[in-house]
Design an enzyme around this catalytic site. Structure first.
Site, short mmCIF file in Angstrom:
data_model
loop_
_atom_site.label_atom_id
_atom_site.label_comp_id
_atom_site.label_asym_id
_atom_site.label_seq_id
_atom_site.Cartn_x
_atom_site.Cartn_y
_atom_site.Cartn_z
CG ASN A 13 -1.81 1.15 1.33
OD1 ASN A 13 -1.41 2.27 1.06
ND2 ASN A 13 -3.05 0.92 1.72
CG ASP A 15 -2.99 4.67 0.48
OD1 ASP A 15 -2.95 4.52 -0.75
OD2 ASP A 15 -3.90 4.22 1.20
CG HIS A 16 0.97 6.11 4.88
ND1 HIS A 16 0.13 7.14 5.26
CD2 HIS A 16 0.42 4.98 5.36
CE1 HIS A 16 -0.87 6.64 5.96
NE2 HIS A 16 -0.73 5.33 6.03
CG HIS A 58 -8.05 4.32 0.64
ND1 HIS A 58 -8.21 4.27 2.01
CD2 HIS A 58 -9.28 4.62 0.14
CE1 HIS A 58 -9.47 4.53 2.31
NE2 HIS A 58 -10.14 4.75 1.21
NE ARG A 60 -9.21 8.43 3.92
CZ ARG A 60 -9.33 7.56 4.93
NH1 ARG A 60 -8.43 6.63 5.11
NH2 ARG A 60 -10.33 7.64 5.77
NE ARG A 64 -7.72 11.66 5.04
CZ ARG A 64 -8.37 11.13 6.08
NH1 ARG A 64 -7.73 10.37 6.94
NH2 ARG A 64 -9.63 11.36 6.28
CG HIS A 65 -3.48 9.25 1.37
ND1 HIS A 65 -4.30 8.58 0.51
CD2 HIS A 65 -3.70 8.74 2.61
CE1 HIS A 65 -5.01 7.67 1.20
NE2 HIS A 65 -4.68 7.76 2.48
CD GLU A 85 -7.59 0.65 1.51
OE1 GLU A 85 -6.44 0.20 1.33
OE2 GLU A 85 -7.94 1.22 2.55
CB THR A 116 -9.04 2.18 6.92
OG1 THR A 116 -8.76 2.85 5.70
CG2 THR A 116 -10.39 1.51 6.85
CD GLU A 166 -6.83 -5.94 3.24
OE1 GLU A 166 -6.93 -5.81 2.01
OE2 GLU A 166 -6.20 -5.14 3.97
CG HIS A 206 -5.11 -1.33 9.55
ND1 HIS A 206 -5.44 -0.26 8.75
CD2 HIS A 206 -4.83 -0.82 10.77
CE1 HIS A 206 -5.40 0.84 9.46
NE2 HIS A 206 -5.03 0.55 10.69
N GLY A 207 -1.72 -2.48 9.99
CA GLY A 207 -0.87 -2.52 11.18
C GLY A 207 0.15 -3.65 11.19
N GLY A 228 1.47 -1.38 4.30
CA GLY A 228 1.82 -0.05 3.82
C GLY A 228 2.78 0.70 4.71
N1 PXP Z 1 -5.51 -2.79 4.12
C1 PXP Z 1 -6.44 -1.82 4.26
C2 PXP Z 1 -7.84 -2.14 3.85
C3 PXP Z 1 -6.11 -0.54 4.75
O1 PXP Z 1 -7.04 0.40 4.87
C4 PXP Z 1 -4.78 -0.28 5.09
C5 PXP Z 1 -4.41 1.07 5.59
O2 PXP Z 1 -4.48 2.02 4.63
C6 PXP Z 1 -3.83 -1.31 4.91
C7 PXP Z 1 -4.23 -2.56 4.45
C8 PXP Z 1 -2.39 -1.10 5.21
O3 PXP Z 1 -2.24 -0.80 6.55
P1 PXP Z 1 -0.82 -0.32 7.08
O4 PXP Z 1 -0.51 0.96 6.38
O5 PXP Z 1 -1.04 -0.18 8.54
O6 PXP Z 1 0.16 -1.40 6.71
#
Ligand code: PXP
Length: 252
Positions: A13, A15-16, A58, A60, A64-65, A85, A116, A166, A206-207, A228
């Protein structure tokens, strides 16, 4: 196909990377030149070179990103698979149907949250989510539903005939240094077992980070992990390709 810990796919991911760009260049058009940096699509291409199996972005509602132009360029340029996403708003659904990415991951969206925070409420929004799943399936796009590892949401996902889910690993990741770590991992394992029995392909995300990944791999039936923040963070220190290779090494 039986999926074992030796062939779990890595979706990155990005996004960041866009978050860092927006911190400085929010007001600039993306065609402003090379000064508008860092480019999340260039980041995605480096991830692919290092072995990422797919790229997630993603878009949004508040942009924002990731920006619309990022999604369009990523769709045109990446060679693996684009996982788009998205929330279920009409505008974003229309864009997905126009672009036809390999997959979409449906997530809840609230403007206030930093990232999210929770899974999609499939039970409460069954009709809307069902309509989006049907539209995507008809267009040849795989739908993944981002849900908490909860029986009701897993069963509802299967009823809606979503091919993928997921599992939201955030509660486990947040509990990693607390008392509920083993319990949250067990909930994910049981959720994955149930989803697999119901015929759903099981992804998770996520995380997840370089520390908790070893334990996350104990979740059965995993097809793909979407990761991500930790990869973008590590890339600052070791470079994008090494950051991806290090994560891939856990999955092999
Ligand atoms: N999967 C989904 C659906 C998410 O919303 C995110 C966060 O944007 C991730 C995976 C990746 O999460 P992380 O950035 O914490 O690895």
């Amino acid at each position: 196909m039986t999926i074992t810990a030796s062939n779990i796919l890595l979706g990155v991911n990005v996004d960041h990377c866009a978050t860092v760009r927006q911190a400085r260049f929010r007001e600039h058009a993306l065609d402003h030149g090379n000064e508008v940096e860092p480019d999340p699509v260039a980041f995605a291409l480096l991830c692919e070179q290092a072995g990422a199996d797919g790229i997630t972005m993603h878009l949004r509602e508040d942009r924002r990103h990731v920006q619309d132009a990022d999604i369009r360029r990523a769709h045109a340029q990446i060679r693996t698979r684009l996982n788009f996403e998205m929330g279920c708003s009409d505008e974003i659904v229309a864009l997905a149907l126009e672009l036809k990415p390999h997959s979409v991951c449906l997530v809840p969206e609230s403007r206030e949250e930093v990232t999210t925070e929770g899974g999609l409420d499939i039970v409460g929004q069954k009709s809307r989510v069902g309509d989006v799943v049907s539209a995507m399936t008809e267009a040849g796009i795989i739908t993944s539903l981002f849900i908490d590892p909860d029986r009701a949401h897993i069963e509802a996902s299967a009823e809606l005939k979503a091919p993928w889910i997921e599992l939201h690993t955030g509660a486990y990741a947040n509990a990693y240094y607390g008392d509920r770590r083993a319990a949250e991992l067990e909930i994910l394992c049981q959720g994955a077992e149930l989803a697999h029995r119901l015929g759903l392909v099981v992804n998770a995300g996520h995380g997840i980070n370089y520390t908790n990944i070893s334990e996350v791999l104990e979740i059965p039936h995993l097809h793909e992990l979407n990761i991500g923040h930790t990869i973008v963070s590590r890339a600052l220190f070791v470079g994008v390709e090494q950051a991806v290779r290090e994560m891939k090494a856990f999955l092999k």
